[in-house]
Design an enzyme around this catalytic site. Structure first.
Site, short mmCIF file in Angstrom:
data_model
loop_
_atom_site.label_atom_id
_atom_site.label_comp_id
_atom_site.label_asym_id
_atom_site.label_seq_id
_atom_site.Cartn_x
_atom_site.Cartn_y
_atom_site.Cartn_z
N GLU A 119 0.91 43.73 43.12
CA GLU A 119 -0.29 44.22 43.79
C GLU A 119 -1.54 43.73 43.08
O GLU A 119 -1.61 43.67 41.85
CB GLU A 119 -0.26 45.76 43.75
CG GLU A 119 -1.30 46.44 44.58
CD GLU A 119 -0.89 46.54 46.04
OE1 GLU A 119 -1.75 46.92 46.86
OE2 GLU A 119 0.25 46.24 46.37
N ASP A 120 -2.56 43.38 43.89
CA ASP A 120 -3.92 43.12 43.39
C ASP A 120 -3.93 42.09 42.26
O ASP A 120 -4.49 42.31 41.19
CB ASP A 120 -4.57 44.42 42.93
CG ASP A 120 -4.89 45.35 44.10
OD1 ASP A 120 -4.74 44.91 45.26
OD2 ASP A 120 -5.27 46.49 43.86
N ASN A 179 -13.18 44.05 54.49
CA ASN A 179 -13.54 45.44 54.20
C ASN A 179 -14.57 45.51 53.08
O ASN A 179 -14.49 44.73 52.13
CB ASN A 179 -12.29 46.24 53.79
CG ASN A 179 -11.75 47.07 54.94
OD1 ASN A 179 -12.51 47.58 55.74
ND2 ASN A 179 -10.44 47.21 54.99
N ALA A 231 -4.87 34.58 49.48
CA ALA A 231 -3.46 34.95 49.58
C ALA A 231 -3.13 35.57 50.93
O ALA A 231 -2.14 35.21 51.57
CB ALA A 231 -3.11 35.92 48.45
N ALA A 232 -3.96 36.51 51.38
CA ALA A 232 -3.67 37.18 52.65
C ALA A 232 -3.75 36.21 53.81
O ALA A 232 -2.92 36.25 54.74
CB ALA A 232 -4.63 38.35 52.86
N ALA A 258 -9.16 31.61 53.01
CA ALA A 258 -7.99 30.83 52.67
C ALA A 258 -7.33 31.37 51.41
O ALA A 258 -6.73 30.63 50.64
CB ALA A 258 -8.36 29.35 52.49
N LYS A 304 -1.01 53.71 45.39
CA LYS A 304 0.08 53.03 46.10
C LYS A 304 1.36 53.85 46.02
O LYS A 304 2.12 53.98 47.00
CB LYS A 304 0.30 51.65 45.49
CG LYS A 304 1.08 50.69 46.36
CD LYS A 304 0.19 50.08 47.41
CE LYS A 304 0.89 48.95 48.14
NZ LYS A 304 0.00 48.21 49.02
N ASN A 317 -2.13 48.26 55.92
CA ASN A 317 -0.85 47.87 55.33
C ASN A 317 0.13 49.02 55.17
O ASN A 317 1.33 48.80 55.02
CB ASN A 317 -1.07 47.21 53.97
CG ASN A 317 -1.63 45.81 54.09
OD1 ASN A 317 -2.13 45.42 55.15
ND2 ASN A 317 -1.56 45.04 53.02
N TYR A 371 21.63 65.28 29.67
CA TYR A 371 21.41 64.43 28.49
C TYR A 371 22.68 64.48 27.64
O TYR A 371 23.78 64.44 28.17
CB TYR A 371 20.14 64.88 27.76
CG TYR A 371 19.63 63.85 26.78
CD1 TYR A 371 19.39 62.54 27.19
CD2 TYR A 371 19.40 64.18 25.46
CE1 TYR A 371 18.94 61.58 26.30
CE2 TYR A 371 18.94 63.23 24.55
CZ TYR A 371 18.72 61.93 24.97
OH TYR A 371 18.27 60.99 24.08
#
Length: 750
Positions: free
Chosen positions: A134-135, A287, A195-196, A193, A92, A320, A37
């Site tokens: 994500e999500d 899932n 995103a994935a 139909a 994650k 994934n 520092y």
């Protein structure tokens, strides 16, 4: 307790959550703090002010990913908000660190507005080497990713889209090959139909599936041009509208080669599976309940159904975690500006190729000793396979360089070694041995040639050019094992039970005739694979040998000791383990052979262990251990290591520092040596530790391995006239390969 209860307790346990920040530099002194520092930190700040790219040199940016979410589409939980999504984002981060050694800050943004979300993330670009969003609910996730990729000069990756696409794409490459189908002629039906689904369909096109052969179904039915023209479809799903009659999943699946489910559970029945083309491929990835149950799909018809799901309790889990950690690893290491299509395809192909190789025992054990052999039940690797890092990250890095996305180059030949070093010191050390072995592979006799692990190890040794394996045992049994394992391996086999080996029998007789062995007994013993391999090495027909996987250590050691014997200037063999810690390597002897060595044996063991350390490019510093420090206790037990150390220091041929007797902590803690025993010949902590007896050696290495977190390689046998190593009975294929490489390097020094 239920799974939910267990999970709550897991997350609540002190400290709460799953991640923390640790320092990577010393902070123990005032000077350390002044460097970390104020005032010292000003220097790197000014360097970065002059040249922004120096942030990769002076900060953690190059290994830091932001995992960013607004919690609008979490893990099937739906729109639970930014705060409630934090456990998932921390999770994650755990996966990034566990699988690819990438650090993560999880960022939860309380933004429903796309513009606000994009501005917030884009403003954080100086912090991160890459961003994983994500999500986030569709269709906002498409817009957010597109705009961030345009705005930011670091990789932006939406794993919910592209992770699923890449892993299912890898599975598709192998499934198509197994089913004997042609990618360019596939008829593919998608249920879902979102995103994935959109991203996966796009990626399948990149892999060679004609776009016009893809039929997509959402909750309202088949995506048709009529629906697109009426404004019923958003711009992203409109991309896959077809000029076909309306219908539902049952209509769309008829004559399809491939069904991809990214929707909801239990919407496909056996009759629908029977309506598909021959040898259908079904990826039911909803899932926790797939679109059709695994057993139901497999039993629906008589031909081959290649089935994948998102579940870990069935074969072929589309997970994934096989993708994003390693994709980011490769992207970060070349400072990529983006993760482009070429990099995604390279990742999928690397994952697919890995599934075709022999699976390590550690992975098999992690999954309940499943067979895990390339075929309909194994089309993608398991997430816990450590080799994914070494295959996917280099493939992604190479694709980034070749496609122009990289801002720095890598020596891809040494990159794998750098990755291995991230996973532990033992891999780094063994890489040194592997590289040496490859320069001059030697002929290696494998005494237990009929054992499945030995056969698998032999195939790897030949494939990796580490040795020239010779399998000793029943030839028919060995060839049957090779066939059962589907190995592309044509081994050299020597069968002691057939053929005329009178010359070997006579050699054995000459060796043992004054030990009570008659010619008749020698002819009988030569049919034993351990004696056969020992004579083979002794006669120069093999350069080294391995045995011991199916016998107790003393029983396996006896034939080579009787036939090969110890080196001319050596009276005793010894067993050495290399123990690797995060930042340290030690060689520990003797843990397998000599029960109560005297000072002569201890001195001899020390010399041989020091020679072994040098084969690993480690300069030896030896300590002979006891419960006494330099005479603090004087009895028969402490005098042995003390006198052995004195003898070694007096020997002009000993060219490494050695001292003793000393306690273990004195030997390995630099401060204890410097502060209390400045007269010691060791000016740095010892890396060759010689224990006073077999009991201490065995107890020590097992405690260090089990409680101290050390990785153990060995035991490596030193002091033999020719290279011989004795395996442990529970060794895995990787252990056999490691010891075989050591044997090859030993033989190179003959």
């Amino acid at each position: 307790m239920s799974l939910d209860d267990d999970s709550l307790e897991y997350h609540r346990e002190e400290p709460p959550g799953k991640i923390e920040i640790r320092t990577t530099k010393s902070t123990t002194t005032q000077r350390d703090l002044s460097l970390a520092y104020s005032p010292g930190v000003a220097a790197p700040c000014l360097e970065i002010a002059d040249r922004e790219d120096d942030a990769y040199q002076y900060t953690a940016k190059g290994n830091l990913v932001g995992v960013v979410s607004n919690g609008s589409a979490v893990l099937g939980l739906g729109d639970i908000g930014a705060q409630a999504s934090k456990p998932v984002m921390e999770g994650k981060g755990v996966l990034f660190k566990r699988f690819a050694d990438i650090d993560v800050f999880d960022i939860e943004l309380d933004h429903d507005d796309v513009d606000a979300f994009v501005e917030s993330v884009a403003a954080m670009e100086p912090t991160f080497g890459g961003v994983n969003i994500e999500d986030i609910a569709a269709p906002a996730c498409f817009t957010i990713e597109e705009r961030l990729r345009e705005r930011m000069d670091v990789p932006v990756f939406h794993d919910d889209q592209h992770g699923t696409a890449i892993i299912s794409g890898a599975a598709l490459l192998n499934a198509v090959d197994i089913a004997g189908k042609d990618m360019a002629e596939l008829s593919v039906t998608f249920s879902g139909a979102g995103a994935a689904a959109i991203a996966t369909a796009r990626f399948f096109v990149s892999l060679g599936v004609p776009k016009e052969n893809i039929t997509m179904v959402d909750i309202d039915g088949i995506l048709t041009t009529e629906r697109a023209e009426s404004g019923d479809l958003d711009p992203y799903s409109r991309e896959f509208a077809r000029d076909v009659p309306p219908g539902d999943v049952a209509d769309a699946i008829v004559d399809a080669d491939v069904f991809v489910g990214l929707s909801v559970g239990d919407i496909v029945d056996p009759e629908m599976v029977r309506s598909m083309a021959d040898d259908p491929i079904i990826f039911a990835m909803a899932n926790p309940d797939p679109e059709i149950d695994y057993e139901t799909a497999k039993n629906a018809r008589d031909d081959t159904v290649i089935m994948a799901t998102g579940r870990s309790d069935y074969p072929n889990q589309v997970n994934n975690v096989l993708g994003f950690p390693f994709i980011f690893r490769g992207a970060l290491d070349v400072r990529a500006s983006e993760i482009n299509e070429e990099m995604k395809v390279a990742a999928a192909e690397a994952i697919a190729d890995l599934a075709r190789t022999d699976v390590p025992d550690a992975v098999r054990k992690a999954y309940g000793d499943q067979p895990l052999q390339f075929g309909p039940e194994y089309i993608i690797p398991k997430p816990l396979d450590p080799r994914v890092l070494f295959e996917v990250a280099p493939a992604v890095a190479r694709a980034a360089v070749e496609s122009g996305a990289a801002r720095t180059d890598l020596d891809l030949e040494t990159y794998v070694e750098d990755l291995e070093a991230r996973l532990g010191k033992s891999r780094e050390m063994m890489r040194t041995v592997f590289n040496k072995a490859k320069t001059d592979p030697k002929r290696l006799a494998l005494a237990e040639g009929t054992n499945e692990k030995i056969v698998r190890a032999a195939a790897q040794l030949e494939d990796r050019d580490l040795a020239r394996p010779v399998l000793i045992g029943d030839a028919e049994e060995i060839r049957a094992t090779v066939a059962d394992l589907n190995l592309e391996f044509d081994p050299e086999i020597v069968d002691p039970s057939t053929g005329d080996y009178e010359e070997y029998a006579e050699a054995l007789y000459e060796r043992r005739r004054r030990k009570g062995v008659t010619r008749t007994e020698a002819r009988e013993r030569i049919r034993d694979s351990d004696y056969f391999a020992s004579v083979m090495v002794d006669q120069g027909d093999a350069d080294a040998m391995l045995t011991g996987l199916t016998n107790h250590y003393p029983s396996a050691l006896r034939p080579p000791l009787q036939v090969v014997g110890t080196a001319p200037d050596t009276d005793y063999a010894a067993g050495v383990y290399m123990l690797t810690f995060k930042n340290r390597v030690v060689f520990l002897a003797d843990a397998t052979v000599n029960q109560d060595p005297d000072e002569d044996v201890l001195a001899e063991i020390t010399r041989h262990t020091a020679d072994l350390a040098r084969r690993f490019n480690v300069e030896p510093r030896a300590a002979l251990l006891s419960y006494s420090d330099f005479g603090s206790v004087d009895n028969r037990g402490t005098r042995k290591p003390r006198r052995a150390a004195q003898r070694l220091r007096a020997d002009p041929d000993v060219d490494f520092p050695v001292d003793g007797e000393m306690q273990a902590d004195t030997a390995v803690v630099e401060e204890l040596l410097e502060d209390n025993y400045e007269f010691a010949d060791l000016d740095e902590p010892a890396n060759v530790l010689v224990l006073p007896n077999l009991e201490a050696g065995n107890v020590c290495y097992k405690l260090l391995q089990r409680l101290g977190g050390a990785e153990a390689i060995g035991p490596m046998l030193v002091g033999m006239d020719r290279p011989v190593h004795v395996l442990q009975r529970d060794d895995e294929v990787s252990d056999i390969v490691n010891l075989a490489a050591v044997a090859t390097v030993d033989a190179q020094g003959e």
